[in-house]
Design an enzyme around this catalytic site. Structure first.
Site, short mmCIF file in Angstrom:
data_model
loop_
_atom_site.label_atom_id
_atom_site.label_comp_id
_atom_site.label_asym_id
_atom_site.label_seq_id
_atom_site.Cartn_x
_atom_site.Cartn_y
_atom_site.Cartn_z
N VAL A 48 26.46 35.26 44.16
CA VAL A 48 27.11 36.45 43.58
C VAL A 48 27.21 36.39 42.06
CG1 VAL A 48 28.43 36.92 45.68
CG2 VAL A 48 29.45 35.52 43.87
N TYR A 108 41.19 30.67 36.77
CA TYR A 108 41.27 31.40 38.05
C TYR A 108 42.16 32.63 37.89
CZ TYR A 108 42.30 32.21 43.03
OH TYR A 108 42.46 32.77 44.28
N ILE A 140 47.84 31.42 51.26
CA ILE A 140 47.17 31.56 52.55
C ILE A 140 46.56 30.22 52.95
CG2 ILE A 140 45.44 32.85 53.84
CD1 ILE A 140 47.61 34.65 52.71
N GLY A 142 30.93 36.43 50.47
CA GLY A 142 31.64 35.20 50.77
C GLY A 142 32.16 35.16 52.19
N ALA A 171 42.90 34.25 35.18
CA ALA A 171 42.26 35.21 34.28
C ALA A 171 41.21 36.02 35.02
CB ALA A 171 41.64 34.49 33.09
N ALA A 172 40.42 35.35 35.85
CA ALA A 172 39.38 36.05 36.61
C ALA A 172 39.99 37.05 37.59
CB ALA A 172 38.51 35.04 37.36
#
Length: 228
Positions: A54, A145, A178, A8, A147-148
């Site tokens: 990915v 999100y 950020i 990424g 959980a991942a």
């Protein structure tokens, strides 16, 4: 000179990490759909890019094999590729869930599985997983999100115990708020409310994350593993 592989790399954080290492090391980053940005980054920095989805193991394996063929080794793997989505839990579809887990968690698993044997053979290596504070605390309207990212933290801690005897350190960087493309949907009022909750009274910069990654890859962090 080390070989750094960043997944990424065209995102705000990924490109900052690439810039952090490009002056002194061989840097290769992956991209999926942003070919123009990948080309621009390669023109700006001393680095190269390889296309990869990915969420697909075959794609990860092919990318890792290309880097190993071109550079001979991979010293550092930064699992940075990720997506986010703000959505009520009751509105999250199977497709939303599977896509989130596929990119943010399975992607790190796939790339690590593809790269780890070469690190074990070299008896050295650093794996840095970019997770999120939501993986530690949970984020409202970002359950999939969270959980991942929580899964990525668990993977980090467990893998560190498994690879320590092979001289491989595995750590995670868990950024707070950020300034990235993921915040494009936030209004200035939203950002100001977030700033008020941050002790330093400013949003984080991608360079702040890159600095943490660089430290964990340095000799000064040679005795740190399994940490977030």
């Amino acid at each position: 000179m080390s070989t750094i592989l960043i997944t990424g790399g065209t995102g705000t954080i990924g490109s900052a990490i690439a810039a952090e290492f490009a002056a002194t090391d061989d840097v290769v980053f992956t991209y999926n759909s942003r070919a123009d940005e990948a080309q621009r980054l390669c023109g700006k920095l001393r680095c190269s890019a390889v296309r990869c989805d990915v969420s697909d193991y075959a794609s990860c394996e092919a990318a890792a094999e290309k880097v190993l063929k071109d550079y001979g080794r991979i010293d550092v793997l930064v699992n940075n590729a990720g997506i986010s989505q703000i959505k009520l839990f009751t509105d999250i579809t199977d497709e939303d869930w599977n896509r989130m887990i596929g990119v943010d968690l399975s992607g790190a698993f796939y790339f690590t599985r593809a790269v780890l044997p070469s690190m074990i053979n070299e008896k050295s290596g650093r794996i840095i997983n970019i997770t999120s504070m939501w993986g530690e605390t949970g984020g409202s309207c970002e359950v999939h999100y969270s959980a991942a990212k929580a899964g990525l933290i668990g993977m980090t801690k467990a893998l560190a115990k498994e690879t320590g005897l092979s001289g491989i350190c595995v750590n995670a960087v868990s950024p707070g708020v950020i300034e990235t493309d993921m915040m494009s949907g936030f209004s200035e009022a939203d950002k100001e409310a977030l700033r008020e909750e941050i002790p330093l009274s400013r949003l984080g910069r991608a360079e702040d994350v890159a600095n943490a990654v660089a430290f964990l890859c340095s000799e000064k962090a040679s005795y740190i593993t399994g940490q977030v």
